[in-house]
Design a protein around this motif. Structure first.
Motif, PDB file in Angstrom:
ATOM      1  N   ARG A   8     -63.870  11.396 -35.159  1.00  0.00           N
ATOM      2  CA  ARG A   8     -64.883  10.741 -34.314  1.00  0.00           C
ATOM      3  C   ARG A   8     -64.653   9.284 -34.257  1.00  0.00           C
ATOM      4  O   ARG A   8     -64.221   8.665 -35.578  1.00  0.00           O
ATOM      5  N   SER A   9     -65.124   8.450 -33.310  1.00  0.00           N
ATOM      6  CA  SER A   9     -65.143   7.027 -33.658  1.00  0.00           C
ATOM      7  C   SER A   9     -66.408   6.417 -32.917  1.00  0.00           C
ATOM      8  O   SER A   9     -67.294   7.214 -32.288  1.00  0.00           O
ATOM      9  N   ALA A  10     -66.568   5.209 -33.753  1.00  0.00           N
ATOM     10  CA  ALA A  10     -67.668   4.451 -33.225  1.00  0.00           C
ATOM     11  C   ALA A  10     -67.285   3.057 -33.105  1.00  0.00           C
ATOM     12  O   ALA A  10     -66.591   2.606 -34.076  1.00  0.00           O
ATOM     13  N   ASP A  11     -67.592   2.176 -32.158  1.00  0.00           N
ATOM     14  CA  ASP A  11     -67.213   0.864 -32.259  1.00  0.00           C
ATOM     15  C   ASP A  11     -68.558   0.022 -32.725  1.00  0.00           C
ATOM     16  O   ASP A  11     -69.561   0.258 -32.412  1.00  0.00           O
ATOM     17  N   GLY A  12     -68.054  -0.917 -33.459  1.00  0.00           N
ATOM     18  CA  GLY A  12     -68.898  -2.116 -34.082  1.00  0.00           C
ATOM     19  C   GLY A  12     -68.608  -3.306 -33.501  1.00  0.00           C
ATOM     20  O   GLY A  12     -67.627  -3.358 -32.667  1.00  0.00           O
ATOM     21  N   ARG A  13     -69.234  -4.448 -33.984  1.00  0.00           N
ATOM     22  CA  ARG A  13     -68.818  -5.652 -33.404  1.00  0.00           C
ATOM     23  C   ARG A  13     -67.546  -6.139 -33.836  1.00  0.00           C
ATOM     24  O   ARG A  13     -67.025  -6.814 -32.913  1.00  0.00           O
ATOM     25  N   PHE A  14     -67.152  -5.849 -35.004  1.00  0.00           N
ATOM     26  CA  PHE A  14     -65.978  -6.291 -35.471  1.00  0.00           C
ATOM     27  C   PHE A  14     -64.674  -5.391 -35.604  1.00  0.00           C
ATOM     28  O   PHE A  14     -63.732  -5.886 -35.824  1.00  0.00           O
ATOM     29  N   PHE A  15     -65.140  -4.113 -35.530  1.00  0.00           N
ATOM     30  CA  PHE A  15     -64.093  -2.974 -35.557  1.00  0.00           C
ATOM     31  C   PHE A  15     -64.268  -1.752 -35.053  1.00  0.00           C
ATOM     32  O   PHE A  15     -65.531  -1.462 -34.756  1.00  0.00           O
ATOM     33  N   GLY A  30     -57.755   3.538 -44.148  1.00  0.00           N
ATOM     34  CA  GLY A  30     -56.472   3.057 -43.492  1.00  0.00           C
ATOM     35  C   GLY A  30     -57.189   1.452 -42.502  1.00  0.00           C
ATOM     36  O   GLY A  30     -58.292   1.840 -42.219  1.00  0.00           O
ATOM     37  N   ILE A  31     -56.293   0.697 -42.358  1.00  0.00           N
ATOM     38  CA  ILE A  31     -56.590  -0.469 -41.702  1.00  0.00           C
ATOM     39  C   ILE A  31     -55.494  -0.750 -40.741  1.00  0.00           C
ATOM     40  O   ILE A  31     -54.277  -1.059 -41.296  1.00  0.00           O
ATOM     41  N   LEU A  51     -61.451  -6.293 -44.146  1.00  0.00           N
ATOM     42  CA  LEU A  51     -61.784  -4.864 -44.204  1.00  0.00           C
ATOM     43  C   LEU A  51     -61.600  -4.361 -45.565  1.00  0.00           C
ATOM     44  O   LEU A  51     -62.193  -3.502 -45.973  1.00  0.00           O
ATOM     45  N   ARG A  52     -60.487  -4.868 -46.453  1.00  0.00           N
ATOM     46  CA  ARG A  52     -60.023  -4.248 -47.603  1.00  0.00           C
ATOM     47  C   ARG A  52     -61.376  -4.501 -48.672  1.00  0.00           C
ATOM     48  O   ARG A  52     -61.797  -3.676 -49.360  1.00  0.00           O
ATOM     49  N   GLU A  53     -61.974  -5.510 -48.490  1.00  0.00           N
ATOM     50  CA  GLU A  53     -63.288  -6.215 -49.355  1.00  0.00           C
ATOM     51  C   GLU A  53     -64.419  -5.461 -48.777  1.00  0.00           C
ATOM     52  O   GLU A  53     -65.235  -5.052 -49.811  1.00  0.00           O
ATOM     53  N   MET A  68     -61.066   7.599 -43.280  1.00  0.00           N
ATOM     54  CA  MET A  68     -61.471   6.451 -42.363  1.00  0.00           C
ATOM     55  C   MET A  68     -60.364   5.536 -41.851  1.00  0.00           C
ATOM     56  O   MET A  68     -59.585   5.334 -42.672  1.00  0.00           O
ATOM     57  N   ILE A  69     -60.228   5.361 -40.669  1.00  0.00           N
ATOM     58  CA  ILE A  69     -59.370   4.426 -40.111  1.00  0.00           C
ATOM     59  C   ILE A  69     -60.183   3.265 -39.366  1.00  0.00           C
ATOM     60  O   ILE A  69     -60.923   3.377 -38.498  1.00  0.00           O
ATOM     61  N   PHE A  70     -60.341   1.937 -40.121  1.00  0.00           N
ATOM     62  CA  PHE A  70     -60.720   0.749 -39.288  1.00  0.00           C
ATOM     63  C   PHE A  70     -59.687   0.105 -38.393  1.00  0.00           C
ATOM     64  O   PHE A  70     -58.521  -0.108 -38.922  1.00  0.00           O
ATOM     65  N   ILE A  71     -60.115  -0.328 -37.218  1.00  0.00           N
ATOM     66  CA  ILE A  71     -59.052  -0.772 -36.286  1.00  0.00           C
ATOM     67  C   ILE A  71     -59.760  -2.288 -35.884  1.00  0.00           C
ATOM     68  O   ILE A  71     -60.708  -2.364 -35.337  1.00  0.00           O
TER      69      ILE A  71
END
Length: 97
Positions: A8-15, A30-31, A51-53, A68-71
């Motif tokens: 599932r995915s969700a959009d944030g302001r930065f990722f 994952g990044i 994103l790692r921080e 989790m994968i952050f784009i």
């Protein structure tokens, strides 16, 4: 690729965040910071560091059974850690995590 079909995915302001349930005890993260979406190597590295921080400080205590994968988005390279941290709860809430 199989991850993205079940996530599932969700959009944030930065990722954008993709989440999929998994059977392992430890959550995995994952990044992705592509040249097309973020920019040159300096900007990509800054995005990955942020994103790692974020994962290290905000998600390390959670007992999540998810991958989790952050784009990264383009504006992440100009954001501060405080801004990114403030955007995380809304994204997680939309995903039900």
């Amino acid at each position: 690729k199989a991850f993205f079909t079940h996530a599932r995915s969700a959009d944030g302001r930065f990722f954008r965040l993709f989440v999929a349930k998994q059977a392992d005890v430890m959550p995995r993260f994952g990044i992705i910071a592509s040249k097309k979406s973020v920019g040159d190597a300096v900007q990509r590295n800054r995005c990955k560091r942020l994103l790692r921080e974020l994962v290290r400080t905000q998600l390390h205590l959670r007992s999540l059974n998810v991958d989790m994968i952050f784009i990264a988005r383009r504006n992440l390279s100009e954001a501060g850690l405080k801004d990114v941290v403030q955007s995380l709860p809304g994204v997680l809430k939309r995903l039900g995590v």
